[in-house]
Motif scaffolding. Structure first.
Motif, mmCIF file in Angstrom:
data_model
loop_
_atom_site.group_PDB
_atom_site.id
_atom_site.type_symbol
_atom_site.label_atom_id
_atom_site.label_comp_id
_atom_site.label_asym_id
_atom_site.label_seq_id
_atom_site.Cartn_x
_atom_site.Cartn_y
_atom_site.Cartn_z
ATOM 1 N N LEU A 207 -72.875 42.598 74.356
ATOM 2 C CA LEU A 207 -73.947 43.502 73.952
ATOM 3 C C LEU A 207 -75.154 43.390 74.881
ATOM 4 O O LEU A 207 -75.835 44.394 75.150
ATOM 5 C CB LEU A 207 -74.346 43.207 72.503
ATOM 6 N N THR A 208 -75.448 42.190 75.385
ATOM 7 C CA THR A 208 -76.533 42.076 76.362
ATOM 8 C C THR A 208 -76.162 42.808 77.644
ATOM 9 O O THR A 208 -77.013 43.452 78.272
ATOM 10 C CB THR A 208 -76.858 40.605 76.704
ATOM 11 N N ALA A 209 -74.903 42.709 78.064
ATOM 12 C CA ALA A 209 -74.473 43.400 79.281
ATOM 13 C C ALA A 209 -74.525 44.912 79.101
ATOM 14 O O ALA A 209 -74.824 45.648 80.050
ATOM 15 C CB ALA A 209 -73.063 42.958 79.665
ATOM 16 N N LEU A 210 -74.244 45.383 77.890
ATOM 17 C CA LEU A 210 -74.289 46.823 77.628
ATOM 18 C C LEU A 210 -75.717 47.346 77.559
ATOM 19 O O LEU A 210 -76.046 48.395 78.129
ATOM 20 C CB LEU A 210 -73.562 47.131 76.312
ATOM 21 N N THR A 211 -76.601 46.622 76.877
ATOM 22 C CA THR A 211 -77.967 47.090 76.642
ATOM 23 C C THR A 211 -78.955 46.643 77.711
ATOM 24 O O THR A 211 -80.075 47.167 77.776
ATOM 25 C CB THR A 211 -78.477 46.565 75.290
ATOM 26 N N LEU A 212 -78.570 45.639 78.514
ATOM 27 C CA LEU A 212 -79.443 45.026 79.524
ATOM 28 C C LEU A 212 -80.620 44.279 78.887
ATOM 29 O O LEU A 212 -81.637 44.048 79.539
ATOM 30 C CB LEU A 212 -79.954 46.066 80.537
ATOM 31 N N LEU A 213 -80.464 43.873 77.628
ATOM 32 C CA LEU A 213 -81.483 43.099 76.926
ATOM 33 C C LEU A 213 -81.143 41.608 76.979
ATOM 34 O O LEU A 213 -79.971 41.235 77.035
ATOM 35 C CB LEU A 213 -81.572 43.529 75.461
ATOM 36 N N ASP A 214 -82.174 40.751 76.938
ATOM 37 C CA ASP A 214 -81.898 39.328 76.818
ATOM 38 C C ASP A 214 -81.567 39.010 75.359
ATOM 39 O O ASP A 214 -81.660 39.868 74.468
ATOM 40 C CB ASP A 214 -83.068 38.480 77.331
ATOM 41 N N THR A 215 -81.172 37.770 75.095
ATOM 42 C CA THR A 215 -80.701 37.412 73.755
ATOM 43 C C THR A 215 -81.794 37.527 72.698
ATOM 44 O O THR A 215 -81.528 37.916 71.559
ATOM 45 C CB THR A 215 -80.138 35.986 73.748
ATOM 46 N N GLN A 216 -83.015 37.216 73.065
ATOM 47 C CA GLN A 216 -84.106 37.283 72.093
ATOM 48 C C GLN A 216 -84.407 38.717 71.702
ATOM 49 O O GLN A 216 -84.543 39.040 70.507
ATOM 50 C CB GLN A 216 -85.348 36.613 72.673
ATOM 51 N N ALA A 217 -84.492 39.614 72.693
ATOM 52 C CA ALA A 217 -84.733 41.023 72.401
ATOM 53 C C ALA A 217 -83.594 41.607 71.581
ATOM 54 O O ALA A 217 -83.807 42.440 70.688
ATOM 55 C CB ALA A 217 -84.910 41.801 73.707
ATOM 56 N N LEU A 218 -82.380 41.153 71.852
ATOM 57 C CA LEU A 218 -81.210 41.663 71.148
ATOM 58 C C LEU A 218 -81.243 41.264 69.679
ATOM 59 O O LEU A 218 -81.044 42.101 68.787
ATOM 60 C CB LEU A 218 -79.949 41.105 71.817
ATOM 61 N N THR A 219 -81.492 39.982 69.412
ATOM 62 C CA THR A 219 -81.437 39.501 68.029
ATOM 63 C C THR A 219 -82.647 39.931 67.215
ATOM 64 O O THR A 219 -82.621 39.874 65.982
ATOM 65 C CB THR A 219 -81.312 37.971 67.988
ATOM 66 N N GLN A 220 -83.714 40.366 67.876
ATOM 67 C CA GLN A 220 -84.893 40.868 67.161
ATOM 68 C C GLN A 220 -84.849 42.383 66.969
ATOM 69 O O GLN A 220 -85.707 42.952 66.295
ATOM 70 C CB GLN A 220 -86.165 40.484 67.916
ATOM 71 N N HIS A 221 -83.857 43.039 67.547
ATOM 72 C CA HIS A 221 -83.744 44.494 67.446
ATOM 73 C C HIS A 221 -83.250 44.878 66.050
ATOM 74 O O HIS A 221 -82.333 44.244 65.515
ATOM 75 C CB HIS A 221 -82.776 45.011 68.513
ATOM 76 N N PRO A 222 -83.824 45.915 65.439
ATOM 77 C CA PRO A 222 -83.458 46.248 64.057
ATOM 78 C C PRO A 222 -82.022 46.741 63.889
ATOM 79 O O PRO A 222 -81.475 46.649 62.788
ATOM 80 C CB PRO A 222 -84.467 47.347 63.688
ATOM 81 N N VAL A 223 -81.408 47.250 64.946
ATOM 82 C CA VAL A 223 -80.027 47.726 64.858
ATOM 83 C C VAL A 223 -79.064 46.768 65.545
ATOM 84 O O VAL A 223 -78.052 46.360 64.969
ATOM 85 C CB VAL A 223 -79.891 49.143 65.468
ATOM 86 N N PHE A 224 -79.379 46.386 66.766
ATOM 87 C CA PHE A 224 -78.467 45.532 67.530
ATOM 88 C C PHE A 224 -78.236 44.184 66.864
ATOM 89 O O PHE A 224 -77.173 43.579 67.015
ATOM 90 C CB PHE A 224 -78.987 45.330 68.950
ATOM 91 N N SER A 225 -79.227 43.693 66.122
ATOM 92 C CA SER A 225 -79.055 42.406 65.441
ATOM 93 C C SER A 225 -77.895 42.462 64.447
ATOM 94 O O SER A 225 -77.158 41.482 64.276
ATOM 95 C CB SER A 225 -80.350 42.008 64.729
ATOM 96 N N HIS A 226 -77.714 43.620 63.787
ATOM 97 C CA HIS A 226 -76.596 43.766 62.850
ATOM 98 C C HIS A 226 -75.264 43.799 63.602
ATOM 99 O O HIS A 226 -74.248 43.293 63.111
ATOM 100 C CB HIS A 226 -76.768 45.037 62.031
ATOM 101 N N THR A 227 -75.278 44.388 64.781
ATOM 102 C CA THR A 227 -74.065 44.434 65.598
ATOM 103 C C THR A 227 -73.686 43.031 66.048
ATOM 104 O O THR A 227 -72.501 42.673 66.073
ATOM 105 C CB THR A 227 -74.285 45.346 66.817
ATOM 106 N N VAL A 228 -74.674 42.231 66.423
ATOM 107 C CA VAL A 228 -74.424 40.839 66.796
ATOM 108 C C VAL A 228 -73.712 40.114 65.660
ATOM 109 O O VAL A 228 -72.689 39.438 65.874
ATOM 110 C CB VAL A 228 -75.742 40.118 67.146
ATOM 111 N N ARG A 229 -74.245 40.250 64.472
ATOM 112 C CA ARG A 229 -73.639 39.542 63.337
ATOM 113 C C ARG A 229 -72.223 40.051 63.064
ATOM 114 O O ARG A 229 -71.314 39.250 62.771
ATOM 115 C CB ARG A 229 -74.513 39.702 62.089
#
Length: 317
Positions: A207-229
């Motif tokens: 997901l970081t490779a797809l969005t180009l976000l780091d792990t912190q930005a990813l897990t704090q995102h209101p949508v992507f965080s659910h995808t991570v889980r």
């Protein structure tokens, strides 16, 4: 002690630097401009609690075979990309056979490397392992930036009870790591530890490779965080299908761990940014395979992998 670090990229160079600083003899095996810089200018590692800049011994695989006897090595740390595991083992087949008791510790992503190592040299020499709470990347040839505590979790593969003679040797390696300021834990069931790390890797790397976000930005995102889980939950389901018992509590713990960790660029994100092959087969592959075997496809992992592959293909077309 005498070490070979095979695949001396960011992670490998960090641990090599720690071992050299503690007085151990280490041969770094690398290639290309990075190898040339190591040979000509030494290794530089920048870490919030550790600075290293000095000459190191570095060579390529051909040089290792030509100039260093396997019998002169005590431990081999395999830190290469998972896709390189089998080709490297094949290149070193004769060299490895010359030292029938040389242990090989895998510090790689995924859960399949140990099986490849065991197939090549026997499980009696195979140590499963993982680098925990560390981000380390080559920022320029011969230069590495690292963050995190850099813990190593490891154990005789597949379990201590299956490999008691090798397991008995591991306290010595643990002591070496501790004296080199590498926190570590020996696992009786290292497969459990490997799959727990895959929970994190599959949850954030693609997901970081797809969005180009780091792990912190990813897990704090209101949508992507659910995808991570969701991808973490699929990883646990795959683990159970493979006979490794992971629970909802394991998933929650791994999710909280990555949420509280430093903002890092995952190895898969760095690979995409640098135009290198990504470890999708080694991170997403076991999850997709395990969930299919359980009759419950890993739909989120499959989707993110497909989107990532399509995005990369479109960008390079």
């Amino acid at each position: 002690m005498r070490f070979v670090v095979l695949g001396a990229g960011g992670i490998g160079c960090y641990y090599a630097a720690r071992l050299v600083a503690a007085g151990h003899r280490v041969v770094l095996v690398a290639r290309g401009a990075h190898l040339q810089a190591l040979q000509q200018h030494g290794l530089q590692v920048q870490h919030p609690q550790f600075r290293f800049q000095q000459a190191v011994v570095a060579t390529d695989i051909d040089g290792l075979v030509r100039d260093y006897a396997a019998t002169s090595v005590d431990w081999l740390l395999l830190c290469a990309k998972s896709s390189a595991t089998q080709p490297m083992l094949e290149q070193l087949k004769v060299w490895l056979a010359a030292h029938a008791s040389l242990p090989v510790l895998s510090l790689q992503n995924g859960v399949d490397n140990e099986a490849h190592i065991a197939a090549a040299i026997g499980k009696q020499r195979t140590i499963g392992g993982l680098a925990v709470k560390i981000g380390a990347h080559i920022t320029a040839p011969g230069q590495v930036d690292a963050t995190g505590i850099g813990q190593v979790d490891f154990g005789a593969w597949p379990q201590a009870r299956d490999n008691p003679m090798l397991h008995a040797k591991l306290p010595l390696l643990s002591q070496i790591f501790s004296e080199a300021k590498i926190p570590n834990t020996i696992y009786d069931n290292v497969n459990y530890a490997l799959w727990r790390k895959l929970v994190i890797n599959n949850g954030v790397n693609p997901l970081t490779a797809l969005t180009l976000l780091d792990t912190q930005a990813l897990t704090q995102h209101p949508v992507f965080s659910h995808t991570v889980r969701a991808m973490m939950q699929e990883t646990a389901r795959a683990a159970n299908a493979e006979g490794v018992a992971l629970t909802a509590a394991d998933v929650d713990e791994m999710y909280q761990l990555i949420c509280g960790f430093d903002a890092i660029k995952t190895s898969m994100l760095v690979d995409r940014l640098k135009g290198r092959p990504m470890e999708l087969a080694d991170i997403c592959g076991p999850v997709i395979r395990g969930c299919q075997a359980a009759g419950q496809p890993a739909t989120t992992t499959e989707l993110i992998q497909a989107l990532l592959l399509n995005t990369v293909a479109t960008a390079t077309a």
